[in-house]
Design a protein around this motif. Structure first.
Motif, short mmCIF file in Angstrom:
data_model
loop_
_atom_site.label_atom_id
_atom_site.label_comp_id
_atom_site.label_asym_id
_atom_site.label_seq_id
_atom_site.Cartn_x
_atom_site.Cartn_y
_atom_site.Cartn_z
N ALA A 86 -12.86 19.46 -17.54
CA ALA A 86 -13.28 19.56 -15.94
C ALA A 86 -12.55 18.02 -15.43
O ALA A 86 -12.54 18.26 -14.32
CB ALA A 86 -14.89 19.13 -16.05
N CYS A 87 -11.89 17.38 -16.30
CA CYS A 87 -11.40 16.40 -15.72
C CYS A 87 -9.96 16.65 -15.28
O CYS A 87 -9.12 15.44 -14.95
CB CYS A 87 -11.08 15.03 -16.73
N TYR A 100 -15.00 15.44 -1.68
CA TYR A 100 -15.46 16.83 -1.82
C TYR A 100 -16.60 16.86 -3.13
O TYR A 100 -17.55 17.66 -3.15
CB TYR A 100 -14.57 17.96 -2.00
N LEU A 101 -16.04 16.13 -4.24
CA LEU A 101 -17.12 16.05 -5.22
C LEU A 101 -18.28 15.67 -5.03
O LEU A 101 -19.39 16.18 -5.54
CB LEU A 101 -16.27 15.10 -6.26
N THR A 139 -19.75 19.41 -13.56
CA THR A 139 -18.56 20.24 -14.28
C THR A 139 -18.05 21.27 -13.33
O THR A 139 -16.88 21.52 -13.25
CB THR A 139 -19.10 20.66 -15.70
N GLU A 140 -19.11 21.91 -12.80
CA GLU A 140 -18.55 23.36 -12.09
C GLU A 140 -17.89 22.66 -10.75
O GLU A 140 -16.94 23.32 -10.34
CB GLU A 140 -19.99 23.89 -11.71
N ALA A 141 -18.46 21.75 -10.16
CA ALA A 141 -17.84 21.14 -8.94
C ALA A 141 -16.23 20.72 -9.12
O ALA A 141 -15.42 21.27 -8.44
CB ALA A 141 -18.65 20.10 -8.39
N GLN A 155 -16.38 9.86 -14.42
CA GLN A 155 -17.82 9.06 -13.76
C GLN A 155 -19.18 9.92 -13.54
O GLN A 155 -19.87 9.29 -13.22
CB GLN A 155 -17.32 7.97 -12.77
N TYR A 156 -18.70 11.38 -13.36
CA TYR A 156 -19.71 12.00 -12.90
C TYR A 156 -20.37 12.75 -14.14
O TYR A 156 -21.41 13.78 -14.07
CB TYR A 156 -19.21 13.25 -11.96
#
Length: 615
Positions: free
Chosen positions: A294-295, A238-239, A250-252, A286-287
Motif C-alpha cells: 500500500a506504500c 486526500y489520504l 490501506t484501501e485509501a 504512518q497510517y
C-alpha cells in the motif's frame, strides 16, 4: 572476480583532496565554487564529482527493487511501463476507432477525456467497444462531480463483459483540488464523494480513482522540489480526507495515483521519481497500512508543456525524448509523451505517431524496459535523490504545519509560490540565464510562423472562481509574442553586422549579436569584415539595414565606434556589441544601445521594437 580484485588492488585510488588539488591546478586560479559548483534552483549545490564515501550515510542505498521504501522501484524483475496516449473525446464512435487504431501501433494504455454531459452508458459502451479492458490499461477523465456516476457505469460494463476483476487496470482522474488551483473554484464539497467513489470500485483492486495531478504544477513553472513537495502534501491531503470519511488506510492508499510532470533536467528528474517513492512510502507507513504494498507510489509521468515552443518546434522532440528517458529510468508506471505541436495546434496524426514512437524506441531498441533502477548505486544520482528528498520534505512539512494542502490551496498560497517560480523562470529566460533552444538561444534565423499561433488549453468546465489560480504561461511565450509582433510589421527589420578589427572578437560578437537579435524575428546579416567604418556603414545602408551593430574588440571600440556612429548619422539604429571600458565615452557621444551577456534580452528587444514602431 578474484583476478578483477587483484587488478584493482594494483592501483591506488586518489583521495578527495588529491582530486581537488588536481582541479585547482587545472583551473589556473579560477574560483572553484563559481566555475564548477552548480547552484540549483532546488536549494542545494551540486559538486563536480562524487565518491563512494558520499553514500556512506544514505540508508536507502541498501534497499532492493520492489521492497520498502521502494526508492528503487515497485518492480523486481523488469522495468515495464504502460505506453499511454490520451484521447479528447468529442464523438464516442470516432474516439473508439482512434483507440483501436493506436492499440495496433504500440499503445497499451488509453486515456479518454470527455465532458460531464457525455457521461452515459451509451458513451461507455461505444468508447470501449472491442477494447479488452483486461489487457489494456484504461483511464478516464471527466467532470469530478460525475465521477461516481462514471465509476458505476464502468463497474457495470466490466461485469457485463465478464472480466477478471484482478486484471482490470486503469483509473478515473478524480482530483477536485486541481480545480481549485487551475480554475479558482472551491470544490471542497466534491471531496466528500471520495468514499463513495472508492466503495463503488472496491471489487476492482487495480483500478485507481483518486489522482494527484502535480503535472499541473510542472506545466506552471514549478521547480522540481516544489512539484514533489506539493505532490506529497496533495496526496497526504486526500489520504487524510479519505480516512476521515471512513475508508480503511490501506484501501485509501491503494486508490491514489500520481500524474507527475517531467522537465528537461535529466538527472534531477530521475532522482525526483526515486525520492518521491521513498517519501510517499514513509508517509503512507504512518497510517499503519496492512501491507507494505500500500506504500507504493504509482506514477504516470507526462512530459512537460512548459518548455515547449511554437518556433523551432521540432526541438520539442529533443526535449520530450530526454524527459521520457528520465521517466523510464526513474521507474514510473506509465508515460504520456506530449506531442511536439501541442503549443500551437491540436496534435495531428503525425505528431501523435512520433510521440508514441519515442517511447517504443526506448522499449524496443534501447531495452529500457529490461533494466531495473539503473541509477541505483550511482554516486551522483543517489546524492541527487537524497538532496531532492530533503528539500521536498521541508516543503511538505511546511505545508502540513500551515494547515495542509487543501487549506493552503484555498488561501492561494500554493498558487502564489508556484507563480513566483514561474515569474522568476520567465525573468531568467529574459536574461538568458535559462536557455530555450531555438527561442532565446540559437533561433532559426529564417523561420516564419506560417500561421502558427500559441493556443490556450481549454476545458469543457471553464467556470471561473474567486481563488487565485496558477499561471500556465509557457517559458517561451513572451519571446513568441515578440517575434509574432515583428512578423506582423509591414517590413521585417534588418540587423547588419558591421564587423571590423580583431578577427576573433568581431566574429564572436557578430555571432552573439545575430543570435540575440534573431530572437525577435529580425533578419540578420553577418559579414566577414570591413577595412573602414565608412565602408561598413555604406554596405549596411545598401542592405537597407534598420539596425547597424558594430562588432569589434573592447580596445578597438574607442577607435571605431564614435566615427561609425557619426557617419551613420541617425539613418539607422546604432548598436555596440559588448560592454567596453570606454562605454561612458561612447554614451557621452550619443551612443545609447549596447547588447551583451548581462543585458535583459527580452526587454532590450521590446525596446528596439518600440523604436522601430513595431507594436
Amino acid at each position: 572476480m578474484v583476478n578483477r580484485e587483484k587488478l584493482f588492488s594494483e592501483f591506488q585510488a586518489p583521495t578527495r583532496q588529491e582530486w581537488l588539488d588536481k582541479i585547482e591546478v587545472d583551473l589556473k586560479g579560477a574560483d572553484f565554487q563559481k566555475k564548477l559548483v552548480w547552484r540549483t534552483n532546488e536549494g542545494f549545490n551540486v559538486q563536480p564529482f562524487y565518491r563512494r564515501e558520499d553514500l556512506a550515510d544514505k540508508k536507502a542505498v541498501d534497499s532492493l527493487p520492489g521492497e520498502f521504501p521502494f526508492i528503487r522501484g515497485n518492480k523486481k524483475d523488469n522495468n515495464l511501463w504502460y505506453v499511454r496516449q490520451n484521447i479528447d473525446v468529442k464523438d464516442a464512435k470516432e474516439a473508439n476507432a482512434k483507440a483501436l487504431d493506436i492499440l495496433n501501433k504500440g499503445v497499451d494504455s488509453l486515456g479518454f477525456h470527455f465532458c460531464g454531459d457525455m457521461v452515459s452508458e451509451e458513451t461507455i459502451e461505444t468508447l470501449l467497444k472491442d477494447i479488452r479492458c483486461d489487457i489494456v490499461e484504461v483511464n478516464f477523465c471527466t467532470c469530478k462531480r460525475r465521477s461516481v456516476e462514471l465509476a458505476k457505469m464502468l463497474v457495470a460494463y466490466f461485469e457485463k463483459q465478464g472480466y477478471d476483476k484482478e486484471k482490470v487496470v486503469g483509473s478515473i482522474d478524480w482530483d477536485p483540488i486541481e480545480k481549485i488551483l487551475v480554475k479558482g473554484k472551491d470544490t471542497t464539497p466534491v471531496i466528500a464523494l471520495g468514499k463513495e467513489l472508492i466503495d463503488t470500485l472496491k471489487d476492482f483492486p487495480n483500478f485507481r480513482c483518486v489522482t494527484v495531478n502535480s503535472a499541473t504544477l510542472n506545466n506552471s513553472g514549478a521547480y522540481i522540489y516544489q512539484e514533489l513537495g506539493y505532490a506529497l502534501a496533495w496526496g497526504n491531503e486526500y489520504l487524510n480526507q479519505l480516512v476521515a470519511q471512513g475508508v480503511e488506510p490501506t484501501e485509501a492508499a491503494k486508490r491514489i495515483k500520481f500524474q507527475m510532470g517531467v522537465s528537461e533536467n535529466y538527472f534531477m528528474e530521475i532522482a525526483k521519481f526515486r525520492a518521491g517513492r521513498m517519501l510517499w512510502a514513509q508517509i503512507v507507513k504512518q497510517y499503519e497500512p496492512k501491507c507494505d504494498c500500500a506504500c507504493q507510489m504509482h506514477v504516470c509521468a507526462i512530459t512537460s508543456e512548459y518548455n515547449q515552443t511554437v518556433f523551432d518546434s521540432y526541438v520539442n522532440l529533443l526535449r520530450s525524448q530526454t524527459e521520457t528517458m528520465s521517466a523510464a529510468i526513474g521507474n514510473v508506471d506509465s508515460i504520456v509523451v506530449t506531442p511536439f505541436d501541442k503549443p500551437y495546434q491540436t496534435p495531428d496524426d503525425f505528431s501523435e505517431r512520433l510521440a508514441r514512437n519515442q517511447q517504443l524506441l526506448l522499449k524496443e531498441e534501447a531495452h529500457f524496459d529490461k533494466l531495473v533502477d539503473v541509477g541505483g548505486g550511482s554516486y551522483y544520482i543517489e546524492t541527487l535523490t537524497d538532496a531532492i528528498a530533503k528539500e521536498a520534505w521541508k516543503l511538505f512539512l511546511e505545508v502540513e504545519n500551515n494547515g495542509g494542502f487543501l487549506a493552503q490551496a484555498l488561501e492561494g498560497k500554493i498558487q502564489e509560490a508556484v507563480n513566483a517560480s514561474n515569474t522568476k523562470r520567465h525573468a531568467d529566460a529574459a536574461k538568458r540565464k535559462e536557455f530555450i533552444l531555438g527561442t532565446n538561444q540559437f533561433p532559426n534565423f529564417t523561420e516564419k510562423s506560417e500561421g502558427k499561433r500559441p493556443v490556450c488549453n481549454t476545458c469543457c468546465e471553464n467556470q471561473e472562481g474567486n481563488i487565485a489560480t496558477l499561471d500556465k504561461s509557457r517559458m517561451a511565450s513572451e519571446f513568441e509574442s515578440l517575434r509574432l509582433a515583428t512578423e506582423a510589421a509591414p517590413k521585417q527589420p534588418v540587423a547588419f553586422m558591421l564587423t571590423i578589427g580583431n578577427l576573433a572578437m568581431r566574429q564572436a560578437r557578430a555571432q552573439f549579436s545575430c543570435n540575440f537579435l534573431a530572437a525577435a524575428g529580425y533578419k540578420v546579416i553577418d559579414n566577414l569584415g570591413f577595412k573602414t567604418v565608412e565602408e561598413g556603414v555604406d554596405a549596411a545602408l545598401k542592405a537597407e539595414a534598420d539596425i547597424v551593430v558594430i562588432c569589434s574588440s573592447d580596445d578597438e571600440y574607442a577607435e571605431y565606434a564614435i566615427p561609425a556612429f557619426k557617419y551613420l548619422d541617425g539613418r539607422a539604429m546604432f548598436v555596440v556589441a559588448g560592454a567596453p571600458a570606454c562605454s561612458d565615452d561612447l554614451k557621452a557621444a550619443g551612443i545609447e544601445n549596447f547588447i551583451h551577456v548581462r543585458v535583459n534580452q527580452l526587454e532590450t528587444l521590446r525596446e528596439y521594437n518600440k523604436k522601430l514602431n513595431i507594436q
